[in-house]
Write a protein that holds these residues in place. Sequence first.
Motif, short mmCIF file in Angstrom:
data_model
loop_
_atom_site.label_atom_id
_atom_site.label_comp_id
_atom_site.label_asym_id
_atom_site.label_seq_id
_atom_site.Cartn_x
_atom_site.Cartn_y
_atom_site.Cartn_z
N GLY A 57 0.81 -1.22 0.00
CA GLY A 57 0.00 0.00 0.00
C GLY A 57 0.84 1.26 0.00
O GLY A 57 0.56 2.21 -0.74
N ALA A 58 1.88 1.28 0.82
CA ALA A 58 2.77 2.45 0.87
C ALA A 58 3.48 2.63 -0.47
O ALA A 58 3.57 3.75 -1.00
N PHE A 59 3.96 1.51 -1.03
CA PHE A 59 4.64 1.59 -2.33
C PHE A 59 3.68 2.10 -3.41
O PHE A 59 4.04 3.00 -4.18
N LEU A 60 2.49 1.52 -3.49
CA LEU A 60 1.55 1.92 -4.53
C LEU A 60 1.11 3.37 -4.40
O LEU A 60 0.94 4.07 -5.40
N THR A 61 0.93 3.82 -3.17
CA THR A 61 0.56 5.22 -2.96
C THR A 61 1.66 6.15 -3.45
O THR A 61 1.40 7.12 -4.17
N ALA A 62 2.90 5.84 -3.08
CA ALA A 62 4.03 6.66 -3.53
C ALA A 62 4.21 6.57 -5.05
O ALA A 62 4.45 7.58 -5.71
N TYR A 63 4.06 5.38 -5.59
CA TYR A 63 4.21 5.19 -7.04
C TYR A 63 3.11 5.95 -7.78
O TYR A 63 3.39 6.59 -8.80
N GLY A 64 1.90 5.91 -7.27
CA GLY A 64 0.80 6.65 -7.88
C GLY A 64 1.09 8.15 -7.91
O GLY A 64 0.82 8.83 -8.91
N LEU A 65 1.65 8.67 -6.81
CA LEU A 65 2.01 10.09 -6.78
C LEU A 65 3.11 10.40 -7.80
O LEU A 65 3.06 11.42 -8.49
N ALA A 66 4.09 9.51 -7.89
CA ALA A 66 5.18 9.71 -8.86
C ALA A 66 4.64 9.69 -10.29
O ALA A 66 5.03 10.52 -11.12
N VAL A 67 3.75 8.77 -10.58
CA VAL A 67 3.16 8.68 -11.92
C VAL A 67 2.36 9.95 -12.22
O VAL A 67 2.41 10.48 -13.34
N ALA A 68 1.65 10.45 -11.23
CA ALA A 68 0.90 11.70 -11.42
C ALA A 68 1.84 12.85 -11.77
O ALA A 68 1.53 13.67 -12.64
#
Length: 140
Positions: A61-72
């Motif tokens: 969850g932490a990884f996906l949240t951070a990755y989602g922000l990076a992709v944004a």
Amino acid sequence: MTAATAPSRLSALLASGENLLRVSLRLDAVVTGANGLAYLALAQPLERLLGLDATIGLAIGAFLTAYGLAVALVGRPATINRTAAAAVAIGNLTWVLASLVAVATGILGLTTVGSVWAVLQAITVGAFAALQYLGLRRTR
């Protein structure tokens, strides 16, 4: 008449490589970020449903949240950085492969529901990677 023009508007929006890349990155960011937040908020119930250890679920969850922000952030500028977009597509392909390996090996101890969920996620992430690749090819 509006319903008939909606597909043509979508086609026009996605015809440009830059637009396709931007839309695929933004959708990826939203879906990935929401998925990450769900893993963070629901780690315990997901442990029972998916067979995914809550500690691993929280890390994912932490990884996906951070990755989602990076992709944004990658999808935000007026001109998208092709190298960063390619890195996102490669990251997505890596996620697909890791998910399929996890299901095939049983390393995470997923339930049947968890395995189906992992495969569905892999398909979704693979679709984002394909759209991003197509967008990159069209922007050459």
